[in-house]
Structure formats: structure tokens, C-alpha cells
Design a protein around this motif. Structure first.
Motif, PDB file in Angstrom:
ATOM      1  N   CYS A  64       0.822  -1.190   0.000  1.00 27.71           N
ATOM      2  CA  CYS A  64       0.000   0.000   0.000  1.00 27.71           C
ATOM      3  C   CYS A  64       0.870   1.259   0.000  1.00 27.71           C
ATOM      4  O   CYS A  64       0.640   2.168  -0.785  1.00 27.71           O
ATOM      5  CB  CYS A  64      -0.909  -0.037   1.217  1.00 27.71           C
ATOM      6  SG  CYS A  64      -1.942   1.424   1.373  1.00 27.71           S
ATOM      7  N   ASN A  96       2.668   1.769  -3.274  1.00 23.83           N
ATOM      8  CA  ASN A  96       1.767   2.295  -4.299  1.00 23.83           C
ATOM      9  C   ASN A  96       1.580   3.800  -4.140  1.00 23.83           C
ATOM     10  O   ASN A  96       1.569   4.535  -5.135  1.00 23.83           O
ATOM     11  CB  ASN A  96       0.408   1.595  -4.238  1.00 23.83           C
ATOM     12  CG  ASN A  96       0.490   0.154  -4.668  1.00 23.83           C
ATOM     13  OD1 ASN A  96       1.408  -0.253  -5.359  1.00 23.83           O
ATOM     14  ND2 ASN A  96      -0.485  -0.630  -4.240  1.00 23.83           N
ATOM     15  N   ARG A 143      -4.090   9.864   2.926  1.00 22.50           N
ATOM     16  CA  ARG A 143      -3.857   8.421   3.099  1.00 22.50           C
ATOM     17  C   ARG A 143      -2.472   8.155   3.683  1.00 22.50           C
ATOM     18  O   ARG A 143      -2.294   7.246   4.493  1.00 22.50           O
ATOM     19  CB  ARG A 143      -4.023   7.700   1.768  1.00 22.50           C
ATOM     20  CG  ARG A 143      -5.469   7.653   1.350  1.00 22.50           C
ATOM     21  CD  ARG A 143      -5.685   6.884   0.093  1.00 22.50           C
ATOM     22  NE  ARG A 143      -7.105   6.890  -0.236  1.00 22.50           N
ATOM     23  CZ  ARG A 143      -7.598   6.419  -1.340  1.00 22.50           C
ATOM     24  NH1 ARG A 143      -6.800   5.875  -2.244  1.00 22.50           N
ATOM     25  NH2 ARG A 143      -8.889   6.463  -1.566  1.00 22.50           N
TER      26      ARG A 143
END
Length: 134
Positions: A1, A4, A57
Motif C-alpha cells: 500500500c 503504491n 492516506r
């Protein structure tokens, strides 16, 4: 994650580099000297919004990593290795978050530069029109 998200930040950085080249007055013979159209500004604005989402995020990932680090026991060999790994990932997140923040600032600067270029172009068109009236 996290990998990415780091890749996404890098991709946006590369795209902003290209968009910056398009806006520069000395951009080369393959591009004309006019200010890019409104789709250019729309793309910069979309990138800024997407970078804000990515930054959020990344902040969430950083908070999660900090919680995980606090849960790992310090005494076991495996715990020390896991803490080291989590710290490495945390460093990557911090770097990507810093890059995303800089790119958001770059989007703001590009938007301002676009507005200035558009104003210069309009002023030049008004001068030409006034001179043609004479």
C-alpha cells in the motif's frame, strides 16, 4: 500500500514536470508560444486534489505505523527487527508525505503562473487591438 502511494506521488511529480514545461515561455520549437488552454489548468487542479487525497492516506498510514511500533515488544530479537522494518516504512511514508506537500505547493505555483501568463497574453492582445484601431 505504501509503495503504491509513493509511486503515485512520483507519477504526479513527473506529470507536473511536463505541465510546467508546457507553461514555460522558452519551451522549444515543437510547442507554440500561446498560453495553454483551460484543460491545462483543470489538470493541475485535479492533480492538486488527488495529491491532497494521497497525503491524507499517507498521514493515516503514518499514524497506523506509529501505533504498530508502540505495540511491538522491545526485548525480542524479532521485535527489534520488526521495529526497524516499521521505522523504514515510516521513513518512506514521511518522505512521500513531504513530496506530496511540495507538489501541492507546486500546483499552486503553476496555477498562479498560468493566471499571470494568461493576463500577459490578454494584455498583449489588447495592445495589438489598440494599435490596429489607429
Amino acid at each position: 500500500c505504501v509503495d503504491n502511494l509513493v509511486s503515485v506521488v512520483r507519477a504526479f511529480g513527473a506529470r507536473l514536470g511536463h505541465l510546467d514545461q508546457v507553461l514555460q515561455p522558452d519551451r522549444g520549437p515543437e510547442l507554440d508560444d500561446s498560453t495553454p488552454d483551460a484543460s491545462w489548468l483543470s489538470e493541475v487542479s485535479a492533480i492538486r486534489l488527488q495529491l491532497a487525497v494521497v497525503a491524507r492516506r499517507l498521514r493515516n498510514a503514518r499514524n497506523m505505523l506509529r501505533r504498530l511500533e508502540s505495540m511491538v515488544p522491545d526485548d525480542a530479537s524479532m521485535g527489534r527487527r520488526l521495529t526497524g522494518y516499521l521505522q523504514d516504512v515510516s521513513d518512506d511514508v514521511d518522505g512521500a508525505l513531504e513530496d506530496a506537500s511540495h507538489l501541492i505547493e507546486r500546483c499552486n505555483a503553476l496555477s498562479s503562473a498560468y493566471d499571470a501568463a494568461l493576463s500577459r497574453e490578454h494584455a498583449a492582445q489588447r495592445r495589438v487591438a489598440k494599435e490596429a484601431e489607429r
